[in-house]
Design a protein around this motif. Structure first.
Motif, PDB file in Angstrom:
ATOM      1  N   LEU A  41      49.961 -23.393 -50.137  1.00 25.07           N
ATOM      2  CA  LEU A  41      48.746 -23.440 -48.325  1.00 25.07           C
ATOM      3  C   LEU A  41      48.752 -21.924 -48.489  1.00 25.07           C
ATOM      4  O   LEU A  41      47.271 -21.619 -48.072  1.00 25.07           O
ATOM      5  N   GLY A  42      48.835 -21.074 -48.763  1.00 28.40           N
ATOM      6  CA  GLY A  42      48.701 -19.824 -49.131  1.00 28.40           C
ATOM      7  C   GLY A  42      47.151 -19.379 -49.754  1.00 28.40           C
ATOM      8  O   GLY A  42      46.027 -19.254 -49.561  1.00 28.40           O
ATOM      9  N   GLN A  43      47.757 -20.102 -50.562  1.00 29.43           N
ATOM     10  CA  GLN A  43      45.972 -20.448 -52.000  1.00 29.43           C
ATOM     11  C   GLN A  43      44.777 -20.991 -50.806  1.00 29.43           C
ATOM     12  O   GLN A  43      43.529 -21.033 -50.992  1.00 29.43           O
ATOM     13  N   ALA A  44      45.144 -21.928 -50.033  1.00 30.71           N
ATOM     14  CA  ALA A  44      44.482 -22.932 -49.061  1.00 30.71           C
ATOM     15  C   ALA A  44      43.635 -21.991 -48.517  1.00 30.71           C
ATOM     16  O   ALA A  44      42.703 -22.632 -48.149  1.00 30.71           O
ATOM     17  N   VAL A  45      44.479 -20.988 -47.762  1.00 26.40           N
ATOM     18  CA  VAL A  45      44.090 -20.923 -46.429  1.00 26.40           C
ATOM     19  C   VAL A  45      42.573 -19.827 -47.495  1.00 26.40           C
ATOM     20  O   VAL A  45      42.069 -19.249 -46.914  1.00 26.40           O
ATOM     21  N   THR A  46      43.226 -19.010 -48.690  1.00 25.83           N
ATOM     22  CA  THR A  46      42.610 -17.825 -49.190  1.00 25.83           C
ATOM     23  C   THR A  46      40.886 -18.373 -49.748  1.00 25.83           C
ATOM     24  O   THR A  46      39.837 -18.353 -49.520  1.00 25.83           O
ATOM     25  N   LEU A  47      40.732 -20.558 -50.130  1.00 28.82           N
ATOM     26  CA  LEU A  47      39.692 -20.936 -50.383  1.00 28.82           C
ATOM     27  C   LEU A  47      39.541 -21.354 -49.216  1.00 28.82           C
ATOM     28  O   LEU A  47      37.729 -20.575 -49.099  1.00 28.82           O
ATOM     29  N   VAL A  48      39.611 -21.232 -47.646  1.00 26.44           N
ATOM     30  CA  VAL A  48      39.044 -21.259 -46.518  1.00 26.44           C
ATOM     31  C   VAL A  48      38.457 -19.957 -46.282  1.00 26.44           C
ATOM     32  O   VAL A  48      37.651 -20.331 -45.956  1.00 26.44           O
ATOM     33  N   GLU A  49      38.802 -19.281 -46.682  1.00 25.82           N
ATOM     34  CA  GLU A  49      38.393 -17.453 -46.222  1.00 25.82           C
ATOM     35  C   GLU A  49      37.403 -17.348 -47.643  1.00 25.82           C
ATOM     36  O   GLU A  49      36.972 -16.444 -46.554  1.00 25.82           O
ATOM     37  N   SER A  50      37.289 -17.822 -48.036  1.00 27.32           N
ATOM     38  CA  SER A  50      36.275 -17.494 -49.538  1.00 27.32           C
ATOM     39  C   SER A  50      34.643 -17.603 -49.136  1.00 27.32           C
ATOM     40  O   SER A  50      34.714 -18.864 -48.072  1.00 27.32           O
ATOM     41  N   LYS A  67      26.787 -22.413 -38.217  1.00 29.11           N
ATOM     42  CA  LYS A  67      26.056 -22.685 -39.821  1.00 29.11           C
ATOM     43  C   LYS A  67      25.124 -22.273 -39.730  1.00 29.11           C
ATOM     44  O   LYS A  67      24.521 -21.856 -40.650  1.00 29.11           O
ATOM     45  N   LEU A  68      24.208 -22.474 -38.607  1.00 26.93           N
ATOM     46  CA  LEU A  68      22.995 -21.982 -38.152  1.00 26.93           C
ATOM     47  C   LEU A  68      22.278 -21.088 -38.322  1.00 26.93           C
ATOM     48  O   LEU A  68      21.245 -20.632 -39.421  1.00 26.93           O
ATOM     49  N   ARG A  69      22.901 -20.465 -38.015  1.00 26.43           N
ATOM     50  CA  ARG A  69      22.649 -18.817 -37.770  1.00 26.43           C
ATOM     51  C   ARG A  69      23.232 -18.101 -38.994  1.00 26.43           C
ATOM     52  O   ARG A  69      22.019 -16.732 -39.843  1.00 26.43           O
ATOM     53  N   SER A  70      23.810 -18.721 -39.875  1.00 28.86           N
ATOM     54  CA  SER A  70      24.299 -18.083 -41.228  1.00 28.86           C
ATOM     55  C   SER A  70      23.251 -18.640 -42.362  1.00 28.86           C
ATOM     56  O   SER A  70      22.666 -17.812 -43.334  1.00 28.86           O
ATOM     57  N   HIS A  71      23.088 -19.507 -42.187  1.00 28.79           N
ATOM     58  CA  HIS A  71      22.321 -20.328 -43.122  1.00 28.79           C
ATOM     59  C   HIS A  71      20.717 -19.385 -42.974  1.00 28.79           C
ATOM     60  O   HIS A  71      20.030 -19.052 -43.879  1.00 28.79           O
ATOM     61  N   PHE A  72      20.336 -19.650 -42.112  1.00 25.45           N
ATOM     62  CA  PHE A  72      18.866 -18.527 -41.183  1.00 25.45           C
ATOM     63  C   PHE A  72      19.165 -16.860 -42.270  1.00 25.45           C
ATOM     64  O   PHE A  72      18.328 -16.450 -42.575  1.00 25.45           O
ATOM     65  N   TYR A  73      20.210 -16.423 -41.338  1.00 25.86           N
ATOM     66  CA  TYR A  73      19.873 -14.746 -41.394  1.00 25.86           C
ATOM     67  C   TYR A  73      20.448 -14.672 -43.515  1.00 25.86           C
ATOM     68  O   TYR A  73      19.989 -13.976 -43.255  1.00 25.86           O
ATOM     69  N   ASN A  74      20.893 -15.820 -43.307  1.00 25.03           N
ATOM     70  CA  ASN A  74      21.636 -14.811 -45.127  1.00 25.03           C
ATOM     71  C   ASN A  74      20.529 -15.391 -45.870  1.00 25.03           C
ATOM     72  O   ASN A  74      20.491 -14.787 -47.583  1.00 25.03           O
ATOM     73  N   ASP A  75      19.882 -16.332 -45.606  1.00 26.90           N
ATOM     74  CA  ASP A  75      18.109 -16.517 -46.400  1.00 26.90           C
ATOM     75  C   ASP A  75      16.904 -15.058 -46.715  1.00 26.90           C
ATOM     76  O   ASP A  75      16.727 -14.162 -46.087  1.00 26.90           O
ATOM     77  N   PRO A  76      17.076 -14.800 -47.945  1.00 26.40           N
ATOM     78  CA  PRO A  76      16.819 -13.617 -48.156  1.00 26.40           C
ATOM     79  C   PRO A  76      14.994 -13.141 -48.070  1.00 26.40           C
ATOM     80  O   PRO A  76      14.796 -12.189 -47.832  1.00 26.40           O
ATOM     81  N   ASP A  77      14.367 -14.765 -47.984  1.00 30.33           N
ATOM     82  CA  ASP A  77      13.079 -14.113 -47.528  1.00 30.33           C
ATOM     83  C   ASP A  77      13.016 -14.331 -46.319  1.00 30.33           C
ATOM     84  O   ASP A  77      11.954 -13.343 -45.628  1.00 30.33           O
ATOM     85  N   VAL A  78      13.380 -14.820 -45.665  1.00 34.94           N
ATOM     86  CA  VAL A  78      13.973 -14.798 -43.997  1.00 34.94           C
ATOM     87  C   VAL A  78      14.389 -13.254 -43.819  1.00 34.94           C
ATOM     88  O   VAL A  78      13.767 -12.628 -42.651  1.00 34.94           O
ATOM     89  N   SER A  79      15.063 -12.265 -44.246  1.00 33.56           N
ATOM     90  CA  SER A  79      15.395 -10.713 -43.511  1.00 33.56           C
ATOM     91  C   SER A  79      14.547 -10.545 -44.349  1.00 33.56           C
ATOM     92  O   SER A  79      14.381  -9.544 -43.319  1.00 33.56           O
ATOM     93  N   ALA A  80      13.704 -10.788 -45.185  1.00 30.73           N
ATOM     94  CA  ALA A  80      12.864  -9.637 -45.580  1.00 30.73           C
ATOM     95  C   ALA A  80      11.300  -9.681 -44.786  1.00 30.73           C
ATOM     96  O   ALA A  80      11.007  -8.571 -43.902  1.00 30.73           O
ATOM     97  N   VAL A 137      32.994 -18.228 -51.378  1.00 26.91           N
ATOM     98  CA  VAL A 137      31.817 -18.446 -52.082  1.00 26.91           C
ATOM     99  C   VAL A 137      31.734 -20.641 -51.905  1.00 26.91           C
ATOM    100  O   VAL A 137      32.524 -21.178 -51.931  1.00 26.91           O
ATOM    101  N   PRO A 138      30.213 -20.665 -52.215  1.00 24.89           N
ATOM    102  CA  PRO A 138      30.123 -22.112 -51.892  1.00 24.89           C
ATOM    103  C   PRO A 138      30.842 -23.596 -52.540  1.00 24.89           C
ATOM    104  O   PRO A 138      30.975 -24.332 -51.241  1.00 24.89           O
ATOM    105  N   GLU A 139      31.242 -23.229 -53.457  1.00 23.98           N
ATOM    106  CA  GLU A 139      32.197 -23.845 -54.026  1.00 23.98           C
ATOM    107  C   GLU A 139      33.607 -23.985 -53.868  1.00 23.98           C
ATOM    108  O   GLU A 139      33.968 -24.712 -53.273  1.00 23.98           O
ATOM    109  N   HIS A 140      33.998 -22.571 -53.238  1.00 25.38           N
ATOM    110  CA  HIS A 140      35.610 -22.532 -52.433  1.00 25.38           C
ATOM    111  C   HIS A 140      35.023 -23.456 -51.237  1.00 25.38           C
ATOM    112  O   HIS A 140      36.009 -24.602 -50.730  1.00 25.38           O
ATOM    113  N   GLN A 141      34.343 -23.394 -50.408  1.00 29.89           N
ATOM    114  CA  GLN A 141      33.994 -23.720 -49.544  1.00 29.89           C
ATOM    115  C   GLN A 141      34.056 -25.670 -49.430  1.00 29.89           C
ATOM    116  O   GLN A 141      34.510 -25.974 -48.461  1.00 29.89           O
ATOM    117  N   VAL A 142      33.523 -25.884 -50.503  1.00 27.57           N
ATOM    118  CA  VAL A 142      33.131 -27.159 -50.302  1.00 27.57           C
ATOM    119  C   VAL A 142      34.874 -28.422 -50.399  1.00 27.57           C
ATOM    120  O   VAL A 142      34.765 -29.203 -49.693  1.00 27.57           O
TER     121      VAL A 142
END
Ligand code: GDP
Length: 378
Positions: free
Chosen positions: A68-77, A331-344, A79-84
């Motif tokens: 359970l602890g490891q799964a929670v760590t995955l939830v918090e990660s 998700k929309l927010r983070s997709h938008f704001y985490n894009d490097p071109d958008v940030s620039a 890293v996109p693969e962990h999120q999947v």
């Protein structure tokens, strides 16, 4: 004499030519021979084998706290693969979730949350079942030590085999931190935890997030220096299903009772909450374990009432809907704001807007146009 010194250095000359007399740079001493390894008995730690989605789900459903602890760590990660993987695990756990009492606990720092959670938690565990203690603290960062949910703050619970304590996910947007806690609740419930506490500091926006994921919201207060209601946001009081005044012990009992009376009066001015249950106000002492039964009976009464009226289910469905939109927004927010071109582009547009070279609306439209045409292809 000089000969002797030369002789003494002879070995060094051979090993380190830079120690030769004519050399004027940095000198190197011969030093002592080093052992072959720091600890010859230490074997290299193998990387923990990655678990599959099925492994996680099986471990969680079997109530294995390590998995359970490891799964929670995955939830918090992040890293996109962990999120999947995490999302798949959550999906598979969902049918087994939902069967717990989710209780939010808030109060300003020093109100006695951790002391009380330790005592309330033990009270719950003495009656059987399993307890998960989670926290939402958007200001915390793992590296700096999360202030909420710290195991050492809950002495008895932290060593109880039926308690699962997890500090707040590390800092991020409140929406992100709260969503992770929301998902962790699902995993904990699937692992058989039938009471879930979600702790938060009663000073900011996080109460709203906690309120939207719990069935019962408990506000811990302490008797202060006079006007007890000062500093408590009206909104937080409105959210509370119950208010408890802690530290009602020793010389403080009178003041705690007075504070309770003031809270009761204040609550009369509020409209009836949608639960149809008037919030009660009680005094107790977490440290001395006084009146804990009464606090818990109050919470039991609430659950009985809302189960009977159907409000319990109704609120859970409304929360599901809320979390669907929250997840989309985040998700929309983070997709938008985490894009490097958008940030620039945002940086450049911000300069334009600050210098009044472009209106805020035109700048926003430019960035959004760019995002919609170039970034939403897949
Ligand atoms: P938190 O910041 O809300 O988690 O508060 P803590 O649980 O860390 O408690 C803050 C301080 O209040 C600690 O020094 C506790 O020992 C003290 N405290 C907590 N509960 C009580 C209580 O019931 N009575 C008294 N007298 N002190 C308490």
């Amino acid at each position: 004499m000089e000969e002797n010194i030369r002789d003494e250095h002879h070995g060094a000359h051979l090993e380190h030519p830079e120690n030769a007399e004519h050399y004027t740079g940095l000198q190197v001493n011969a030093g002592i021979e080093q052992p072959p390894a720091i600890n010859p008995y230490m074997t290299r730690r193998k990387h923990r084998p990655r678990l599959t989605v099925a492994d996680y789900v099986e471990g969680i459903l079997a109530g294995n706290p390590a998995i359970l602890g490891q799964a929670v760590t995955l939830v918090e990660s992040l890293v996109p693969e962990h999120q999947v993987v995490a999302q798949e695990v959550i999906e598979k756990c969902l049918p087994h979730a939902g069967k717990s009492r989710r209780i939010g606990i808030t109060g300003v720092p020093g109100a006695g949350k951790s002391t009380s959670i330790d005592v309330f938690g033990m009270h719950v565990l003495e009656r059987g079942g399993k307890l998960a203690v989670l926290a939402i603290d958007p200001s915390s960062e793992r590296s700096k030590g999360s202030i909420l949910g710290d195991k050492t703050r809950m002495e008895k619970l932290s060593v109880h085999p039926c308690a699962f304590i997890r500090p707040s996910p590390s800092a991020g947007s409140l929406g992100g931190v709260a969503r992770k806690t929301r998902e962790t609740i699902v995993l904990c419930e699937a692992a058989g935890y039938d009471t879930v506490f979600v702790e938060t500091v009663g000073v900011g926006q996080s109460e709203t997030a906690v309120h939207s994921m719990v069935d019962y919201f408990l506000l811990i207060q302490v008797a202060g220096t006079g006007d007890e209601l000062q500093g408590i946001k009206r909104g937080i009081m409105e959210m509370a299903d119950g208010i408890v005044i802690n530290k009602a012990d020793g010389d403080n009992v009178e003041r705690a009772n007075l504070a309770a009376a003031q809270f009761r009066n204040a609550l009369h001015l509020f409209p009836m909450p949608p639960s149809g249950v008037l919030p009660e106000v009680l005094t107790y002492s977490g440290y001395y374990g006084l009146n804990i039964d009464a606090v818990w009976d109050m919470i039991d009464r609430y659950f009985e009432a809302v189960n009977a009226s159907g409000y319990f289910e109704q609120k859970r469905r409304a929360q599901e809907r809320y979390w669907m939109y929250e997840t989309i927004n985040e998700k929309l927010r983070s997709h938008f704001y985490n894009d490097p071109d958008v940030s620039a582009m945002l940086e450049q547009k911000e300069r334009n807007v600050r210098a009044a070279r472009q209106s805020s609306f035109a700048a926003a439209a430019d960035v959004l146009d760019y995002y919609f045409t170039h970034k939403l292809q897949h």
